[in-house]
Scaffold this active site. Sequence first.
Site, PDB file in Angstrom:
ATOM      1  N   ASP A  42       0.776  -1.244   0.000  1.00 55.51           N
ATOM      2  CA  ASP A  42       0.000   0.000   0.000  1.00 55.51           C
ATOM      3  C   ASP A  42       0.810   1.299   0.000  1.00 55.51           C
ATOM      4  OD1 ASP A  42      -1.609  -2.105   0.713  1.00 55.51           O
ATOM      5  OD2 ASP A  42      -2.200  -1.276   2.647  1.00 55.51           O
ATOM      6  N   ARG A 160      -7.426  -1.370  11.481  1.00 53.34           N
ATOM      7  CA  ARG A 160      -6.146  -0.825  10.990  1.00 53.34           C
ATOM      8  C   ARG A 160      -6.331   0.234   9.898  1.00 53.34           C
ATOM      9  NH1 ARG A 160      -5.931  -6.377   9.681  1.00 53.34           N
ATOM     10  NH2 ARG A 160      -6.650  -6.819   7.572  1.00 53.34           N
TER      11      ARG A 160
HETATM   12  C1  FRU Z   1      -3.855  -3.727   2.622  1.00 51.99           C
HETATM   13  C2  FRU Z   1      -3.230  -4.163   3.948  1.00 51.99           C
HETATM   14  C3  FRU Z   1      -3.607  -3.227   5.061  1.00 51.99           C
HETATM   15  C4  FRU Z   1      -2.480  -3.420   6.023  1.00 51.99           C
HETATM   16  C5  FRU Z   1      -1.305  -3.611   5.103  1.00 51.99           C
HETATM   17  C6  FRU Z   1      -0.245  -4.548   5.606  1.00 51.99           C
HETATM   18  O1  FRU Z   1      -3.173  -4.243   1.514  1.00 51.99           O
HETATM   19  O2  FRU Z   1      -3.617  -5.487   4.254  1.00 51.99           O
HETATM   20  O3  FRU Z   1      -4.868  -3.444   5.615  1.00 51.99           O
HETATM   21  O4  FRU Z   1      -2.297  -2.325   6.871  1.00 51.99           O
HETATM   22  O5  FRU Z   1      -1.813  -4.087   3.894  1.00 51.99           O
HETATM   23  O6  FRU Z   1       0.870  -4.529   4.764  1.00 51.99           O
END
Ligand code: FRU
Length: 485
Positions: A42, A160
């Site tokens: 992300d 999160r």
């Molecule tokens: C989305 C995700 C988020 C998390 C991150 C972990 O792709 O799963 O929800 O914070 O990637 O890398």
Amino acid sequence: MTRDEQLRQTAYEEMEKHKGVVEQDPYRLHYHLMPPVGLLNDPNGFIQFKGVYHLYYQWMPFKTGHGAKFWGHYSSRDLVNWTHEDIALTPAEWYEKNGCYSGSAIEHDGKIYAYYTGNVKDEEGNRESYQCLALSEDSIHFDKKGPVVHLPEGFTAHFRDPKVWEQDGTYFMVVGAQTTELKGAVALLQSEDLLDWEYRGVLTGGGQGELANFGYMFECPDLFKLGNQDILIFSPQGIEASGMKYQNVYQAGYVAGQFDSATGTFKHGNFGELDRGFDFYAPQTTVDDKGRRILFAWMSVPDQNEQDHPTIEHKWLHAMTLPRELKFVNGKVRQVPLEELRDLRAGEAIEHKVVLDKESRELNGVNGKAFEMEIRDLSFSEGWFDLSIGDGCRLIYSVGEKMVTLERKSYVNGVVEKRQCKVVNLDSLRVFVDTSSIEVFINEGEETFTARFYPSPNNDTVHFRASNQARFTIRKWDLDHVNLK
Ligand code: FRU
């Protein structure tokens, strides 16, 4: 050495060790952001700070898989040329030991306030999550303040990806969540000082309202104004495919409506996908000093055959999309390639006025590995029109069905797979190809298709075909190799 220093050092060693093999990959992109080694996911903490754009990102430097993520960091003055900066966050502390997960940034008192999720797992795999704060005066060095939000009642630890913004003199935070009834939700929090956060309730989802039955988890929410609308972007998980919709393993899209900051409520319409291709997830936006709402997304989808990408042999995996400007037109969010991307164009355009008559044809100078095509003044008699990029993917417009299809040769088993959507009048296409990625902008961003694809590296042809008659004008530019310093 501290744990933080150790992690940094090992990550930089890994980068040095594999630099050669990464750079030799014919599928390495020329003008997109990628991890220097390992896995990228992300976009995080996207902000323009003291005139400079910063894009942090989820980074696993030690392998081409997921795990205890770092925040990597790219910076840019022009959104075209980027510098890879020192690591921003390492998962060094107890409250983030299994990953400094996704989050956002806001400027206050000359500092970046970065909010992210501290992911913690015990030996049995039980999860805890903390929304943490880290401050930076120079965008490079972060001073960790630890958890500022603990899990509110009613949610599992799948809580999160905090996104923070200021509105009417108050700070708000949306967090991606799962209720204890295993419903996807967006949680809303509020603060007067960016330090003390109060839980306000479920903003949407959680078994209520429009999104009552809409999957088991919402990731990466982002709420902002676009024109006179409030847009909530999020990435829901657990949505069944339905006709042409929701074809990927997980989705990324938005709802539009009105957010009432006084009551903390949000009245909105139906969910719409932001992109119709194979690889688009966890988008994040920021607003810049020109007032533009700019979006980056991860050009992949979690758990969607990630380990089958051929780039893994070269020790890297995944990339960001191009940056796009968002507009709200006729009740829909549109994505338009950023104006600045014109600076990628190397030299003058190659132009053709084309009439295809029941034939398949290449056009002089229209080929390459990294290029842009702008196709306008499209008109068709009947049947279909298509263009093929090497032997890797094909974009088709069916005049009768009023349908755009993107086909690609699957990188898992070579079988052709497709994504589709209705387009009533196809007026224009802008297509960005970058060795193993394609981004298609239809009718000034009314629809987009984003995908990775892997053509034979020695095939850089483009074929145009019409089952009947198709007329159009085309301009094509080679795009420069952006050195990611
Ligand atoms: C989305 C995700 C988020 C998390 C991150 C972990 O792709 O799963 O929800 O914070 O990637 O890398």
